[in-house]
Design a protein around this motif. Structure first.
Motif, PDB file in Angstrom:
ATOM      1  N   MET A  76       0.822  -1.201   0.000  1.00  0.00           N
ATOM      2  CA  MET A  76       0.000   0.000   0.000  1.00  0.00           C
ATOM      3  C   MET A  76       0.859   1.254   0.000  1.00  0.00           C
ATOM      4  SD  MET A  76      -3.301   0.655  -0.004  1.00  0.00           S
ATOM      5  CE  MET A  76      -3.077   2.094  -1.053  1.00  0.00           C
ATOM      6  N   CYS A 103       0.917   4.257  -2.774  1.00  0.00           N
ATOM      7  CA  CYS A 103       0.710   5.666  -2.425  1.00  0.00           C
ATOM      8  C   CYS A 103       1.828   6.538  -2.995  1.00  0.00           C
ATOM      9  CB  CYS A 103       0.626   5.825  -0.911  1.00  0.00           C
ATOM     10  SG  CYS A 103      -0.941   5.239  -0.197  1.00  0.00           S
ATOM     11  N   ASP A 107      -4.915  -1.396  -4.569  1.00  0.00           N
ATOM     12  CA  ASP A 107      -4.085  -0.495  -3.772  1.00  0.00           C
ATOM     13  C   ASP A 107      -4.004   0.880  -4.416  1.00  0.00           C
ATOM     14  OD1 ASP A 107      -3.662  -2.494  -1.969  1.00  0.00           O
ATOM     15  OD2 ASP A 107      -1.605  -2.948  -2.596  1.00  0.00           O
ATOM     16  N   VAL A 150      -7.241   2.809  -3.807  1.00  0.00           N
ATOM     17  CA  VAL A 150      -7.259   3.322  -2.438  1.00  0.00           C
ATOM     18  C   VAL A 150      -6.351   4.537  -2.320  1.00  0.00           C
ATOM     19  CG1 VAL A 150      -6.603   2.808  -0.044  1.00  0.00           C
ATOM     20  CG2 VAL A 150      -7.883   1.124  -1.377  1.00  0.00           C
ATOM     21  N   ALA A 151      -5.171   4.442  -2.900  1.00  0.00           N
ATOM     22  CA  ALA A 151      -4.222   5.550  -2.831  1.00  0.00           C
ATOM     23  C   ALA A 151      -4.787   6.805  -3.500  1.00  0.00           C
ATOM     24  CB  ALA A 151      -2.900   5.147  -3.477  1.00  0.00           C
ATOM     25  N   ALA A 208      -7.418   8.295  -1.203  1.00  0.00           N
ATOM     26  CA  ALA A 208      -6.826   8.867   0.008  1.00  0.00           C
ATOM     27  C   ALA A 208      -6.111  10.179  -0.289  1.00  0.00           C
ATOM     28  CB  ALA A 208      -5.868   7.866   0.638  1.00  0.00           C
ATOM     29  N   TRP A 209      -5.365  10.225  -1.390  1.00  0.00           N
ATOM     30  CA  TRP A 209      -4.700  11.478  -1.768  1.00  0.00           C
ATOM     31  C   TRP A 209      -5.732  12.559  -2.070  1.00  0.00           C
ATOM     32  CZ3 TRP A 209      -0.136  13.077  -0.746  1.00  0.00           C
ATOM     33  CH2 TRP A 209       0.970  12.215  -0.710  1.00  0.00           C
ATOM     34  N   LEU A 256     -10.912   2.697   3.543  1.00  0.00           N
ATOM     35  CA  LEU A 256      -9.781   3.609   3.334  1.00  0.00           C
ATOM     36  C   LEU A 256      -8.995   3.813   4.624  1.00  0.00           C
ATOM     37  CD1 LEU A 256     -11.282   6.383   1.000  1.00  0.00           C
ATOM     38  CD2 LEU A 256     -10.038   4.305   0.382  1.00  0.00           C
ATOM     39  N   ARG A 263      -6.794   0.677   5.248  1.00  0.00           N
ATOM     40  CA  ARG A 263      -5.711   0.358   4.314  1.00  0.00           C
ATOM     41  C   ARG A 263      -4.744   1.505   4.044  1.00  0.00           C
ATOM     42  NH1 ARG A 263      -8.570  -2.332  -0.781  1.00  0.00           N
ATOM     43  NH2 ARG A 263      -6.394  -2.350  -1.505  1.00  0.00           N
ATOM     44  N   SER A 264      -5.165   2.749   4.293  1.00  0.00           N
ATOM     45  CA  SER A 264      -4.292   3.884   3.981  1.00  0.00           C
ATOM     46  C   SER A 264      -3.207   4.047   5.039  1.00  0.00           C
ATOM     47  CB  SER A 264      -5.107   5.176   3.887  1.00  0.00           C
ATOM     48  OG  SER A 264      -6.103   5.080   2.897  1.00  0.00           O
ATOM     49  N   LEU A 297      -2.246   9.615   5.474  1.00  0.00           N
ATOM     50  CA  LEU A 297      -3.354   9.608   4.519  1.00  0.00           C
ATOM     51  C   LEU A 297      -4.625   9.022   5.114  1.00  0.00           C
ATOM     52  CD1 LEU A 297      -1.594   8.568   1.181  1.00  0.00           C
ATOM     53  CD2 LEU A 297      -2.228  10.856   1.949  1.00  0.00           C
ATOM     54  N   ASP A 298      -4.510   8.281   6.206  1.00  0.00           N
ATOM     55  CA  ASP A 298      -5.704   7.699   6.827  1.00  0.00           C
ATOM     56  C   ASP A 298      -6.473   8.692   7.684  1.00  0.00           C
ATOM     57  OD1 ASP A 298      -3.647   7.857   8.634  1.00  0.00           O
ATOM     58  OD2 ASP A 298      -4.154   5.993   9.680  1.00  0.00           O
TER      59      ASP A 298
END
Length: 366
Positions: A199, A203, A251, A254-255, A258-259, A289, A292-293, A297-298
């Protein structure tokens, strides 16, 4: 923006029904807990704020009770209901602890009566009448104020069985009742080492790609793309033949999400998803999110998860998610403001008003 959905109002009249509803009101099954419920309306039969703490040791009892009552007052209760959840054994009875002086006290009395007495005094000091004081243990409930034989320590009343109206409403609302509060923590616990490494690489790659595309296209274009990605992920996480697809996000997906949520405008738009028909799907996405972030970023999805949970009355999950956000990024302003709001027991209705305000054209950023 979808029209806000007000939470279902459930009126509970029977003490056993109220006790059986606690897991749905809290989001988990309380153990060794002191629960104080706000009763509102006339004659005070509508359940409002439900506040829970661990049973305090005697030396901290006054401080904990005072804090619990202060929290209750933020809901403007017309009355209160107290529930002690404990498997503690009965205690030797004293004449002062038995409600009817015309009857001799039993050999044993219900556990934690001293704690209940302290709550009664604290509520009386702020002119909030206590409607009921109940003890719950071994799938039975007792009233501290009942002198009848059925309320004796060795008796008790079985908790009601079957599916209640509140249980049905909770399922419709997408709520999952956990066995304990720790399960809420595990629900958003970070992924394992190998998954976290993959992950993290994703990212970094997505971050580099976004930086290049921002130079080429401008950040406004990237924000609109990010919002489209959020909406698509929420739709995929919703009910239907392919529902619950949040766990199948790659992944890199998700990235990207999150970004994108690091942008204040995009995040404030995402807040509105807690108010519409997609609220349960959005909460599932924020959960995924958050899990996994990597930090920091979480922090944004964890705070969005806290908002979503609080709006539907899930105070326990809201607090767990905020703890995660502030542990990840202690300086995250949005999470800090929300922490202060929840500590002051900001009502879900007021939270909904603030979300609508944040989504207005001239919104004030957190």
């Amino acid at each position: 923006m979808a029209e806000p959905q007000e939470p279902l109002t459930i009126r509970l009249s029977d003490p056993g029904e109220v006790v059986a509803a606690l897991p749905h009101l809290l989001g988990f099954r309380p153990r060794e807990s002191l629960v104080l419920m706000s009763l509102r309306g006339s004659p005070g039969q509508r359940v409002g704020l439900t506040a829970r703490v661990d049973l305090p040791p005697p030396e901290h009892r006054s401080q904990v009770v005072s804090g619990l009552v202060r929290s209750l007052l933020t809901d403007g209760p017309t009355a209160a209901l107290l529930v002690v959840v404990s498997e503690a054994t009965d205690e030797p009875a004293t004449p002062d602890g038995w409600p009817d002086v015309l009857q001799p006290p039993p050999a044993e009395d219900l556990a934690h009566r001293d704690l209940v007495h302290e709550v009664v005094l604290a509520l009386d000091a702020v002119d909030v009448p206590l409607r009921q004081a109940l003890l719950v243990r071994r799938e039975r409930w007792w009233s501290y104020d009942c002198p009848a034989a059925c309320c004796a320590p060795e008796a008790g009343t079985p908790l009601p069985t079957g599916t209640s109206e509140l249980a049905v409403a909770s399922v419709v609302d997408g709520q999952v009742v956990e066995e304990e509060r720790a399960a809420l923590v595990r629900r958003i616990a970070p992924v394992g080492f190998l998954a976290a490494q993959a992950m993290s690489r994703a990212c970094d790659e997505v971050g580099d790609a976004l930086a290049r595309r921002t130079t080429e296209l401008g950040w406004d274009v990237l924000v609109e793309e990010g919002w489209a990605a959020v909406l698509a992920a929420v739709e995929a996480a919703g009910p239907g033949e392919h529902g619950g697809a949040g766990a199948r996000l790659s992944d890199h997906e998700v990235a990207r999400l999150a970004w994108g949520l690091r942008d204040h405008d995009l995040r404030d738009r995402a807040l509105t998803l807690a108010l519409g028909e997609s609220a349960a799907a959005a909460e599932a996405l924020w959960t995924e999110l958050t899990r996994r972030s990597p930090a920091p970023l979480d922090a944004a999805p964890a705070t969005l998860l806290a908002v979503s949970a609080w709006v539907r009355g899930g105070g326990a999950l809201a607090n767990v998610a905020l703890e995660r956000a502030l542990r990840s990024e202690p300086s995250y302003t949005f999470a800090g403001l929300l922490r202060s709001a929840l500590d002051a027991c900001l009502a879900p209705a007021e939270m909904r008003r603030l979300i609508r305000q944040a989504s207005a054209p001239l919104d004030t950023r957190w």
